[in-house]
Design a protein around this motif. Structure first.
Motif, mmCIF file in Angstrom:
data_model
loop_
_atom_site.group_PDB
_atom_site.id
_atom_site.type_symbol
_atom_site.label_atom_id
_atom_site.label_comp_id
_atom_site.label_asym_id
_atom_site.label_seq_id
_atom_site.Cartn_x
_atom_site.Cartn_y
_atom_site.Cartn_z
ATOM 1 N N SER A 16 11.193 -4.967 -10.196
ATOM 2 C CA SER A 16 9.793 -5.154 -9.822
ATOM 3 C C SER A 16 8.958 -5.197 -11.086
ATOM 4 O O SER A 16 8.869 -4.194 -11.808
ATOM 5 C CB SER A 16 9.318 -4.017 -8.913
ATOM 6 N N GLY A 17 8.368 -6.356 -11.367
ATOM 7 C CA GLY A 17 7.491 -6.449 -12.526
ATOM 8 C C GLY A 17 6.289 -5.535 -12.393
ATOM 9 O O GLY A 17 5.736 -5.051 -13.386
ATOM 10 N N THR A 18 5.871 -5.265 -11.149
ATOM 11 C CA THR A 18 4.736 -4.378 -10.912
ATOM 12 C C THR A 18 5.050 -2.977 -11.412
ATOM 13 O O THR A 18 4.228 -2.336 -12.073
ATOM 14 C CB THR A 18 4.415 -4.320 -9.405
ATOM 15 N N ALA A 19 6.263 -2.488 -11.094
ATOM 16 C CA ALA A 19 6.661 -1.151 -11.533
ATOM 17 C C ALA A 19 7.259 -1.165 -12.941
ATOM 18 O O ALA A 19 7.323 -0.133 -13.602
ATOM 19 C CB ALA A 19 7.678 -0.573 -10.552
ATOM 20 N N GLY A 20 7.723 -2.352 -13.387
ATOM 21 C CA GLY A 20 8.340 -2.456 -14.698
ATOM 22 C C GLY A 20 9.744 -1.900 -14.753
ATOM 23 O O GLY A 20 10.245 -1.568 -15.832
ATOM 24 N N ARG A 21 10.405 -1.811 -13.594
ATOM 25 C CA ARG A 21 11.757 -1.261 -13.537
ATOM 26 C C ARG A 21 12.394 -1.680 -12.210
ATOM 27 O O ARG A 21 11.745 -2.285 -11.357
ATOM 28 C CB ARG A 21 11.719 0.264 -13.650
ATOM 29 N N ILE A 22 13.664 -1.330 -12.051
ATOM 30 C CA ILE A 22 14.347 -1.591 -10.786
ATOM 31 C C ILE A 22 13.899 -0.559 -9.755
ATOM 32 O O ILE A 22 13.930 0.648 -10.017
ATOM 33 C CB ILE A 22 15.873 -1.559 -10.973
ATOM 34 N N GLU A 23 13.463 -1.051 -8.612
ATOM 35 C CA GLU A 23 12.979 -0.193 -7.537
ATOM 36 C C GLU A 23 13.514 -0.701 -6.205
ATOM 37 O O GLU A 23 13.929 -1.859 -6.088
ATOM 38 C CB GLU A 23 11.443 -0.210 -7.479
ATOM 39 N N ASN A 24 13.480 0.143 -5.203
ATOM 40 C CA ASN A 24 13.731 -0.308 -3.833
ATOM 41 C C ASN A 24 12.439 -0.971 -3.355
ATOM 42 O O ASN A 24 11.430 -0.283 -3.129
ATOM 43 C CB ASN A 24 14.087 0.880 -2.933
ATOM 44 N N CYS A 25 12.460 -2.285 -3.259
ATOM 45 C CA CYS A 25 11.200 -2.977 -3.025
ATOM 46 C C CYS A 25 11.418 -4.344 -2.389
ATOM 47 O O CYS A 25 12.533 -4.860 -2.325
ATOM 48 C CB CYS A 25 10.434 -3.152 -4.333
ATOM 49 N N GLN A 26 10.328 -4.907 -1.907
ATOM 50 C CA GLN A 26 10.255 -6.313 -1.548
ATOM 51 C C GLN A 26 9.569 -7.047 -2.697
ATOM 52 O O GLN A 26 8.775 -6.454 -3.439
ATOM 53 C CB GLN A 26 9.438 -6.496 -0.266
ATOM 54 N N VAL A 27 9.853 -8.329 -2.836
ATOM 55 C CA VAL A 27 9.217 -9.140 -3.868
ATOM 56 C C VAL A 27 8.598 -10.363 -3.214
ATOM 57 O O VAL A 27 9.271 -11.089 -2.474
ATOM 58 C CB VAL A 27 10.220 -9.568 -4.960
ATOM 59 N N GLY A 28 7.323 -10.564 -3.476
ATOM 60 C CA GLY A 28 6.632 -11.747 -2.990
ATOM 61 C C GLY A 28 6.335 -12.689 -4.135
ATOM 62 O O GLY A 28 5.950 -12.250 -5.226
ATOM 63 N N VAL A 29 6.531 -13.993 -3.926
ATOM 64 C CA VAL A 29 6.189 -15.021 -4.901
ATOM 65 C C VAL A 29 4.874 -15.655 -4.440
ATOM 66 O O VAL A 29 4.730 -16.007 -3.262
ATOM 67 C CB VAL A 29 7.296 -16.085 -5.012
ATOM 68 N N PHE A 30 3.931 -15.796 -5.361
ATOM 69 C CA PHE A 30 2.582 -16.235 -5.003
ATOM 70 C C PHE A 30 2.120 -17.389 -5.895
ATOM 71 O O PHE A 30 2.584 -17.555 -7.027
ATOM 72 C CB PHE A 30 1.585 -15.088 -5.162
ATOM 73 N N VAL A 31 1.177 -18.155 -5.354
ATOM 74 C CA VAL A 31 0.433 -19.143 -6.129
ATOM 75 C C VAL A 31 -1.036 -18.766 -6.061
ATOM 76 O O VAL A 31 -1.570 -18.480 -4.976
ATOM 77 C CB VAL A 31 0.629 -20.575 -5.590
ATOM 78 N N ALA A 32 -1.679 -18.733 -7.218
ATOM 79 C CA ALA A 32 -3.115 -18.489 -7.288
ATOM 80 C C ALA A 32 -3.806 -19.737 -7.804
ATOM 81 O O ALA A 32 -3.202 -20.567 -8.505
ATOM 82 C CB ALA A 32 -3.425 -17.310 -8.197
ATOM 83 N N TYR A 33 -5.072 -19.872 -7.446
ATOM 84 C CA TYR A 33 -5.902 -20.962 -7.948
ATOM 85 C C TYR A 33 -6.984 -20.357 -8.824
ATOM 86 O O TYR A 33 -7.629 -19.377 -8.445
ATOM 87 C CB TYR A 33 -6.548 -21.720 -6.793
ATOM 88 N N SER A 34 -7.182 -20.928 -10.009
ATOM 89 C CA SER A 34 -8.196 -20.427 -10.932
ATOM 90 C C SER A 34 -8.998 -21.584 -11.508
ATOM 91 O O SER A 34 -8.438 -22.628 -11.859
ATOM 92 C CB SER A 34 -7.539 -19.638 -12.073
ATOM 93 N N SER A 35 -10.298 -21.395 -11.562
ATOM 94 C CA SER A 35 -11.193 -22.398 -12.151
ATOM 95 C C SER A 35 -12.337 -21.666 -12.827
ATOM 96 O O SER A 35 -12.404 -20.427 -12.819
ATOM 97 C CB SER A 35 -11.732 -23.340 -11.068
ATOM 98 N N ALA A 36 -13.246 -22.429 -13.391
ATOM 99 C CA ALA A 36 -14.419 -21.817 -14.007
ATOM 100 C C ALA A 36 -15.272 -21.078 -12.987
ATOM 101 O O ALA A 36 -16.099 -20.240 -13.344
ATOM 102 C CB ALA A 36 -15.258 -22.888 -14.698
ATOM 103 N N ARG A 37 -15.054 -21.341 -11.701
ATOM 104 C CA ARG A 37 -15.865 -20.742 -10.641
ATOM 105 C C ARG A 37 -15.272 -19.455 -10.085
ATOM 106 O O ARG A 37 -15.953 -18.698 -9.407
ATOM 107 C CB ARG A 37 -16.068 -21.766 -9.517
ATOM 108 N N GLY A 38 -13.983 -19.198 -10.316
ATOM 109 C CA GLY A 38 -13.365 -17.989 -9.796
ATOM 110 C C GLY A 38 -11.877 -18.182 -9.587
ATOM 111 O O GLY A 38 -11.313 -19.215 -9.940
ATOM 112 N N ARG A 39 -11.246 -17.208 -8.954
ATOM 113 C CA ARG A 39 -9.794 -17.241 -8.763
ATOM 114 C C ARG A 39 -9.419 -16.520 -7.483
ATOM 115 O O ARG A 39 -10.077 -15.561 -7.073
ATOM 116 C CB ARG A 39 -9.104 -16.585 -9.953
ATOM 117 N N ALA A 40 -8.347 -16.997 -6.852
ATOM 118 C CA ALA A 40 -7.893 -16.382 -5.601
ATOM 119 C C ALA A 40 -6.458 -16.794 -5.335
ATOM 120 O O ALA A 40 -5.993 -17.847 -5.796
ATOM 121 C CB ALA A 40 -8.786 -16.795 -4.432
#
Length: 390
Positions: A119-143
């Protein structure tokens, strides 16, 4: 917040929910979905079924649980509405699509996709789920605009386990880069305005991921490992970290990769145009980031885009990858992205999509205009050698 501010805020939220209300065919799930969305935006400590139900004035969590586990509605259709909303509120021709993953630490072994994994969030191996995401970013904001739940082979090869977690038989194993390409494919097919894609080395180190971007006419700045092989034509191949040893001192430029919590993110950067065949008018580069205080700490990127792309623009695109980390942090803190208590595959998508929708509303409300970086890029070098920008 004044009464007028509250009315304006609620009117904006009503407009957002009106866009997705039709996805919940009957009155009860529609009311539940609106209450769930309001709860995700409310100052509730843990945005799970119990506390969201309490915020809605319910006696127990059964109604919220039915919304995630049994009511009939299509989370992918809501995702499409979310994406269209983000484009309307934040869209810009120079938008950037960002791919990354985040971990959700879980107990037990029954939640869809859970296992001991990095888990990159924890920075180590954990018992976890992993979600892959796409974000959109522009000069107006990000989501965040898309999501997929990663299912390790320990799941996809166990039909009984998949059935218990309501994972459809049609779902097969897919690597994270394959999942990312599928999300980018539908994002681009939907006409989302963007010119660039950025991702970390888990995706940038996959040549099929880079080829996908090029086939779709998208520029990219993607991280690659220090051991990445760089082809130099007649000179053969060399590792990225070996190639950087040839950079003259004048090649290093101190530049900001964008503003962070403590001000500009300053690093030393070097850029080399690579002697690779490309489409007319396009170029490929090796971009290197070096810590100012620890010169042995470097990050490497492959870049592809219009030949006239400036050094500063490539640095800016590289820096925009952090936008998705900010989205993760905000969505987890503000809209309960990781507060769910569900085991089913479809329930994961439903909670995550509604949390993304709530976060998109906050992003659209708070959208601002960040500073742009400027710069220039030299003329094209000969194909037979690397040319450092000095």
């Amino acid at each position: 917040m004044t009464a007028e501010d509250l009315r304006t805020w609620m009117a904006g939220l009503d407009d957002l929910f009106a866009r997705v209300a039709g996805r919940f065919g009957r009155v009860e799930p529609r009311q539940r979905a609106r209450a769930y969305l309001l709860g995700l935006l409310a100052p509730v400590e843990r945005k799970n079924g119990w506390q969201l139900a309490e915020a809605a004035g319910d006696d127990g969590p059964e109604g919220m649980q039915r919304l995630l586990n049994s009511y009939t509605w299509d989370a992918d259709a809501v995702r499409d509405d979310l994406r269209a909303y983000v484009v309307e509120k934040l869209g810009d021709a120079d938008g950037v699509l960002i791919v990354d993953e985040t971990g959700f630490v879980k107990k037990g072994d029954r939640s869809a996709g859970v296992q001991r994994q990095y888990s990159g969030t924890a920075g180590r191996i954990e018992n976890c789920q992993v979600g892959v995401f796409v974000a959109y970013s522009s000069a107006r904001g990000r989501a965040l605009i898309d999501r997929e739940l990663y299912l390790p082979k320990s799941w996809t090869t166990d039909q009984e386990r998949c059935a218990q977690a309501a994972i459809p038989d049609s779902v097969v194993f897919a690597t994270k880069p394959v999942m990312a390409r599928a999300m980018l494919e539908r994002t681009l097919a939907a006409g989302v305005p963007a010119r660039w894609i950025t991702a970390d080395e888990g995706y940038g180190g996959d040549y099929r991921f880079r080829s996908f971007c090029e086939r779709h006419g998208m520029g990219y700045v993607v991280a690659v490992p220090c051991s990445q092989s760089v082809g130099l034509g007649p000179r053969g191949d060399v590792r990225a970290d070996s190639l950087i040893a040839d950079a003259p001192p004048a090649a290093w430029k101190r530049m900001s990769a964008g503003d962070g919590a403590k001000g500009p993110r300053l690093y030393d950067w070097a850029l080399a145009r690579l002697p690779w065949e490309v489409e007319p008018g396009f170029g490929r580069w090796l971009l290197v980031r070096r810590s100012i205080t620890k010169s042995d700490e470097m990050a490497f990127y492959f870049a592809y885009g219009p030949r006239e792309t400036s050094f500063a623009d490539l640095v800016r695109i590289a820096g925009m990858r952090w936008a998705i980390e900010e989205c993760f942090q905000q969505a987890k803190t503000e809209t309960g992205l990781d507060h769910y208590q569900v085991r089913r595959y479809d329930a994961w998508y439903r909670h995550i999509t509604l949390a993304m929708l709530a976060h998109a509303y906050l992003a659209a409300t708070a959208a601002g205009l960040p500073k742009a970086l400027t710069g220039s890029f030299p003329s094209a070098p000969a194909r037979s050698a690397v040319c450092w920008h000095t």
